[in-house]
Design a protein around this motif. Structure first.
Motif, short mmCIF file in Angstrom:
data_model
loop_
_atom_site.label_atom_id
_atom_site.label_comp_id
_atom_site.label_asym_id
_atom_site.label_seq_id
_atom_site.Cartn_x
_atom_site.Cartn_y
_atom_site.Cartn_z
N ASN A 163 0.56 -1.31 0.18
CA ASN A 163 -0.62 -0.59 0.38
C ASN A 163 1.14 1.42 0.07
O ASN A 163 1.28 1.20 0.48
CB ASN A 163 -0.58 0.12 1.35
N ARG A 164 0.46 2.13 -0.88
CA ARG A 164 1.37 3.40 -0.88
C ARG A 164 0.83 4.53 0.19
O ARG A 164 -0.43 4.41 1.04
CB ARG A 164 1.35 4.01 -2.37
N THR A 165 2.40 5.04 1.38
CA THR A 165 1.90 5.96 2.24
C THR A 165 3.13 6.73 1.96
O THR A 165 2.42 8.21 2.41
CB THR A 165 2.96 5.14 3.39
N ASP A 166 3.41 7.76 0.93
CA ASP A 166 4.15 8.29 0.31
C ASP A 166 2.96 9.36 -0.54
O ASP A 166 2.88 9.11 -1.38
CB ASP A 166 4.94 7.75 -0.30
N TYR A 167 2.39 9.82 -0.28
CA TYR A 167 1.55 11.03 -1.46
C TYR A 167 2.20 12.41 -1.37
O TYR A 167 1.99 13.52 -2.54
CB TYR A 167 0.57 10.42 -0.81
N SER A 168 3.58 12.43 -1.17
CA SER A 168 4.56 13.84 -1.22
C SER A 168 4.57 14.45 -2.82
O SER A 168 4.65 13.78 -3.47
CB SER A 168 5.99 13.68 -0.77
N ASP B 77 -12.53 8.20 -1.32
CA ASP B 77 -12.57 6.49 -0.85
C ASP B 77 -10.93 6.31 -0.89
O ASP B 77 -10.60 5.34 0.45
CB ASP B 77 -14.06 5.82 -1.10
N ALA B 78 -10.73 6.30 -1.97
CA ALA B 78 -9.49 5.34 -2.15
C ALA B 78 -8.24 5.85 -1.57
O ALA B 78 -8.08 5.12 -1.33
CB ALA B 78 -8.64 5.30 -3.68
N LEU B 79 -8.17 7.20 -1.62
CA LEU B 79 -6.72 8.25 -0.42
C LEU B 79 -6.94 7.62 0.54
O LEU B 79 -5.89 7.51 1.44
CB LEU B 79 -7.32 9.40 -1.64
N ASN B 80 -8.55 7.61 1.08
CA ASN B 80 -8.79 7.28 2.68
C ASN B 80 -8.91 5.90 3.17
O ASN B 80 -8.28 5.48 4.46
CB ASN B 80 -9.69 8.05 3.17
N THR B 81 -8.31 4.89 1.93
CA THR B 81 -8.15 3.65 2.54
C THR B 81 -6.78 3.18 3.07
O THR B 81 -6.30 2.17 3.96
CB THR B 81 -8.46 2.61 1.60
N ASN B 82 -5.96 3.85 2.48
CA ASN B 82 -4.39 3.89 3.13
C ASN B 82 -3.98 4.64 3.89
O ASN B 82 -4.38 6.32 3.69
CB ASN B 82 -2.87 4.37 1.02
N LYS B 83 -3.22 4.96 4.71
CA LYS B 83 -2.85 5.50 5.64
C LYS B 83 -1.59 6.55 5.00
O LYS B 83 -0.69 6.20 4.58
CB LYS B 83 -1.75 4.95 7.06
N ILE B 84 -1.88 7.29 4.81
CA ILE B 84 -1.00 8.89 4.16
C ILE B 84 0.41 9.09 4.93
O ILE B 84 -0.28 9.37 6.14
CB ILE B 84 -1.47 9.81 3.87
N ILE B 85 1.34 8.91 4.84
CA ILE B 85 1.99 9.00 6.17
C ILE B 85 3.16 10.41 5.38
O ILE B 85 3.09 11.12 5.76
CB ILE B 85 3.31 8.02 6.29
N ASP B 86 3.10 10.54 4.55
CA ASP B 86 3.81 12.15 3.85
C ASP B 86 2.95 12.47 2.55
O ASP B 86 2.50 11.86 1.64
CB ASP B 86 5.36 11.44 3.32
N ALA B 87 2.38 13.84 3.45
CA ALA B 87 2.31 14.33 2.54
C ALA B 87 2.85 15.62 2.34
O ALA B 87 1.58 16.71 1.74
CB ALA B 87 0.74 14.63 2.87
#
Length: 194
Positions: free
Chosen positions: A1-6, A26-36
């Motif tokens: 799962n992608r966590t880096d959305y920088s 919804d698609a973005l909120n299913t993954n835990k974003i670590i880097d935004a």
């Protein structure tokens, strides 16, 4: 799962046509974003955005210079420096909730709300213990300053023992009398109207 959305949706090439329906909330909120960091920097996506930032440990300039008019909850509890989170977001009128740490230890750069000229509504949970500059937010509502839910800017200021400054636009000065303003500000806080 992608966590880096920088930088994921950074730039003028991202509009409602290129973002929806490919990247649903919804698609973005299913993954835990670590880097935004700079996730939506300068994007031309309009309307409302809701992104789960509760797991973010980096989000400097996440919404800077973006075209959003409304943002849901921005959870910054894992961030030490709020940085340029909303810098230059001139279309922004509403932030449902800015969720801060309870101890007031986060640093607000002078650019967090720089040029947020249309920001009208903001609610805050947590505490502000460091200087914050909102001078460009000339349309802030009275409830965004102080309200019965204790989620206004003044409501969440705490005394950390060090002198801090809250800078507000002169357009909000008439919301309260000078005596009311001085009675609302915690010790070691200065109030500046620009």
């Amino acid at each position: 799962n992608r966590t880096d959305y920088s930088h994921a949706f950074r730039g003028i090439g991202w509009t409602n046509a290129t973002y929806d329906p490919l990247y649903t909330f919804d698609a973005l909120n299913t993954n835990k974003i670590i880097d935004a960091t700079s996730m939506y920097y300068g994007s031309k996506i309009t309307g409302r955005i809701e992104v789960d930032t509760s797991g973010c440990t980096a989000m400097d300039s996440i919404f800077a210079y973006s075209a959003f008019s409304s943002i849901g909850t921005v959870d910054t509890r894992n961030i030490g420096n709020i940085g340029g989170t909303f810098t230059g977001a001139t279309n922004l009128t509403n932030i449902d909730l800015l969720h801060l740490k309870k101890d007031g230890s986060q640093t607000f750069s002078n650019t967090v709300f720089f040029n947020c000229i249309n920001l009208t509504e903001i609610r805050i949970k947590g505490r502000i213990g460091k200087s914050v500059n909102m001078q460009h937010c000339k349309n802030l509502s009275k409830d965004s300053i102080k309200n019965t839910e204790q989620t206004g800017i003044i409501d969440v200021l705490i005394d950390t023992g060090e002198v801090q400054t809250l800078t507000l636009p002169s357009s909000v000065r008439n919301y309260f009398t000078d005596q009311e303003w001085s009675g609302m500000i915690p010790p070691n806080w200065n109030l500046s109207f620009v």
